[in-house]
Motif scaffolding. Structure first.
Motif, PDB file in Angstrom:
ATOM      1  N   ARG A   1       0.829  -1.207   0.000  1.00 52.97           N
ATOM      2  CA  ARG A   1       0.000   0.000   0.000  1.00 52.97           C
ATOM      3  C   ARG A   1       0.862   1.254   0.000  1.00 52.97           C
ATOM      4  O   ARG A   1       0.580   2.222  -0.731  1.00 52.97           O
ATOM      5  N   LEU A   2       1.913   1.277   0.823  1.00 51.53           N
ATOM      6  CA  LEU A   2       2.797   2.437   0.845  1.00 51.53           C
ATOM      7  C   LEU A   2       3.530   2.575  -0.485  1.00 51.53           C
ATOM      8  O   LEU A   2       3.792   3.692  -0.951  1.00 51.53           O
TER       9      LEU A   2
ATOM     10  N   ARG B   1       2.333   1.818  -3.455  1.00 54.18           N
ATOM     11  CA  ARG B   1       1.395   2.390  -4.425  1.00 54.18           C
ATOM     12  C   ARG B   1       1.105   3.855  -4.149  1.00 54.18           C
ATOM     13  O   ARG B   1       0.755   4.602  -5.074  1.00 54.18           O
ATOM     14  N   ASN B   2       1.252   4.267  -2.903  1.00 55.64           N
ATOM     15  CA  ASN B   2       1.054   5.684  -2.593  1.00 55.64           C
ATOM     16  C   ASN B   2       2.077   6.578  -3.294  1.00 55.64           C
ATOM     17  O   ASN B   2       1.825   7.773  -3.505  1.00 55.64           O
TER      18      ASN B   2
ATOM     19  N   ASN C   1       0.601   8.166  -6.306  1.00 51.53           N
ATOM     20  CA  ASN C   1      -0.556   9.048  -6.116  1.00 51.53           C
ATOM     21  C   ASN C   1      -0.396   9.771  -4.781  1.00 51.53           C
ATOM     22  O   ASN C   1      -1.157   9.571  -3.839  1.00 51.53           O
ATOM     23  N   LEU C   2       0.619  10.630  -4.726  1.00 49.08           N
ATOM     24  CA  LEU C   2       0.933  11.315  -3.474  1.00 49.08           C
ATOM     25  C   LEU C   2      -0.156  12.293  -3.075  1.00 49.08           C
ATOM     26  O   LEU C   2      -0.382  12.526  -1.881  1.00 49.08           O
TER      27      LEU C   2
ATOM     28  N   ALA D   1      -2.830  10.471  -1.202  1.00 47.05           N
ATOM     29  CA  ALA D   1      -2.304  10.044   0.098  1.00 47.05           C
ATOM     30  C   ALA D   1      -1.967  11.207   1.006  1.00 47.05           C
ATOM     31  O   ALA D   1      -1.584  10.985   2.165  1.00 47.05           O
TER      32      ALA D   1
ATOM     33  N   TRP E   1       6.907  10.854   1.943  1.00 45.94           N
ATOM     34  CA  TRP E   1       6.771   9.448   1.545  1.00 45.94           C
ATOM     35  C   TRP E   1       8.107   8.730   1.650  1.00 45.94           C
ATOM     36  O   TRP E   1       8.169   7.575   2.085  1.00 45.94           O
TER      37      TRP E   1
END
Length: 547
Positions: free
Chosen positions: A178-179, A181-182, A185-186, A189, A196
């Motif tokens: 999950r982190l 994939r963030n 798409n910052l 998130a 990040w």
């Protein structure tokens, strides 16, 4: 009303859940100096790189891995760290690889379930209605076409997953998928690239050590003394940062475990194994130390012993626990109780809500005098496919949002501390039968029963070993009890059970005796009369004199 012609599935017998097998406590590392944080970061980064390389080697080996390969990996890591750190890293790699394999098998089963549902619905005529046990056909040609394309997609994914299973390939992301994939798409998130990056690096660090029985304070790598002093055995390349003997670094912070502190202190004073893990919460900027150890297997309380003091039936829902107290005969006592929680927000908030609701539930159970809690053995592992419930998107989200695994772990461990037993029951038909047989009888002017409250009564009765229905079916030939007592609340010899109504002839005989009317026919007199003042015993009435 349930369909009488429908074949019901087999209902599993209730069982007493096993007690917790481990304990974990946590405390914050306060007042760390700049040098302390620098050393922790260096150690975490160094050991994190070793753990990543070891996990990559294990995944590449696939089915060819054996004990010799494990020993070779450990020897290679020992040269760049120490034997104890190498053992901890290889063990963590083995556990992570095994978890990935189990998740891959669950993914395969989920794909197979979705494909079966799609093939069944595609084989039906368009617009055909379904039933409660099987879905019907699709409603339009356009939907049929889209689902046929999805079927081809799922079949391709299933083929790839089966190939990975056969070849031994797993996909693992150190730091969390999950982190990862963030990163793409910052904005969604609500993170900057620098934020990040800090979280990503902190999640990939490795600051952990397994416990060792017989060693000083139960751990040689991360050692915590009874007065709270924390010291770390530095890896060989970082030994020049040591500020104590034997290549150790002592932190300026001292920990003091408030929860289970006495139990932890007794273990380390006896040199029993305690594992430690150090973690940085980047969002808060805080360091935490977690201590954990295993417990001997707790002997399960016999099921009959757990049932002796009654039961509290609990129905698990998306936003609350519905509970009802039942005595040992299965009779509802008092009014229903509801314990609400909110599962929206971050994971920490959801976990806290579950803990608080369970705490209130356990305290109320103790106040009621019950010694066990009956709860459904929920497992949605085979129900996560989106094809299971069709267009019911909100219902799918409702099921996927219920933390069943965390709930089971929490309630078992928390109930064990309160001296309560957990009885798990099959969830089949509890909501439907509870609403059918218990919602209306328990509703009154001062008590409003919901479907969930009625389900909690059904769950409690099943946990006690009673049928959900209050009465069994009457005899086929007439309404007498010649074939046995029709109530299932308790057996004949149990005092206080619900008794059948006396026969009509006996009630007439009692009325004549109260009014003083003289009987002229002795042949119709009853030979037995129930003494209203006795506690459930029958007495022989003297024979009447006939002329």
């Amino acid at each position: 009303m349930a369909d009488k012609n429908k074949q019901l599935r087999t209902i599993d017998a209730p069982f007493a859940a096993l007690g917790p097998s481990g304990v974990a406590i946590r405390d914050r590392l306060k007042h760390l100096t700049t040098e302390d944080e620098k050393v922790l970061r260096l150690v975490g980064e160094h050991q994190g790189r070793l753990a990543s390389a070891d996990l990559k080697a294990r995944c590449e080996a696939g089915h060819d891995h054996d004990n010799d390969a494990w020993a070779a990996r450990k020897r290679e890591l020992t040269e760049r760290s120490s034997s104890r750190i190498a053992g901890t890293i290889t063990k963590a790699t083995h556990d992570q690889h095994g978890l990935a394999r189990r998740c891959l098998m669950a993914h395969i089963q989920n794909l197979e379930a979705g494909i079966r549902t799609l093939m069944h619905r595609l084989s039906l005529p368009i617009g055909e209605k379904g039933s409660k046990r099987a879905p019907g056909g699709y409603r339009s040609k356009g939907e049929w076409f889209q689902k046929s394309r999805r079927l081809a997609t799922l079949e391709h994914r299933l083929e790839a997953a089966r190939h990975d299973w056969q070849t031994g390939r797993v996909r693992v992301v150190r730091g969390g998928r999950r982190l990862l994939r963030n990163r793409h798409n910052l904005k969604a998130a609500q993170l900057t690239e620098a934020q990040w990056r800090q979280r990503w690096e902190a999640e990939r660090w490795f600051l952990a050590a397994d416990g060792e029985s017989g060693k000083r304070f139960g751990n040689e790598t991360i050692r915590v003394t009874p007065d709270g002093e924390v010291s770390i055995k530095l890896p060989a390349p970082l030994a020049h940062h040591a500020n104590a003997e034997h290549g150790r670094y002592v932190l300026a912070s001292k920990v003091q475990f408030q929860h289970r502190g006495d139990e932890w202190r007794d273990r380390i004073e006896q040199n029993r194994a305690v594992a430690y893990r150090i973690r940085l919460d980047v969002a808060r900027g805080r360091w935490y130390l977690t201590a954990s150890w295993t417990r001997p297997t707790v002997k399960t309380v016999p099921l009959e012993t757990a049932r002796a003091g009654g039961m509290v039936g609990v129905d698990t829902n998306a936003d609350h626990f519905a509970a009802y107290r039942l005595d040992r005969h299965g009779n509802p006592v008092g009014d229903p109780k509801r314990f609400c929680y909110d599962l929206s927000g971050p994971a920490d908030h959801r976990d806290a809500q579950i803990r608080h609701a369970l705490t209130r539930l356990l305290h109320w159970t103790k106040q009621c005098g019950a010694e066990a809690i009956g709860i459904e053995n929920l497992d949605f592992a085979a129900e996560t496919t989106r094809e299971k419930h069709g267009r019911r998107k909100r219902f799918r989200q409702l099921i996927s949002g219920m933390p069943t695994g965390k709930l089971k772990a929490r309630i078992v461990s928390m109930a064990a501390e309160q001296g309560l037993s957990i009885v798990a029951v099959d969830p089949a038909y509890t909501s439907m039968w509870g609403d059918q047989h218990w919602r209306k009888p328990l509703t009154s002017k001062t008590r409003q029963m919901t479907r969930h409250d009625a389900a909690s009564v059904a769950i409690g009765r099943r946990a006690l070993g009673h049928p959900i229905r209050r009465r069994t079916a009457p005899p086929h030939d007439d309404q007498s009890d010649r074939r046995g007592h029709r109530t299932v609340q308790a057996d004949r010899g149990v005092p206080g059970r619900e008794e059948p109504r006396p026969p009509v002839t006996e009630r007439a005989h009692d009325a004549r005796r109260r009014t003083g009317t003289k009987r002229t026919r002795g042949t119709s007199a009853s030979n037995t009369v129930r003494d209203a003042c006795s506690s459930g015993t029958w007495v022989q009435d003297p024979l009447l004199d006939t002329v």
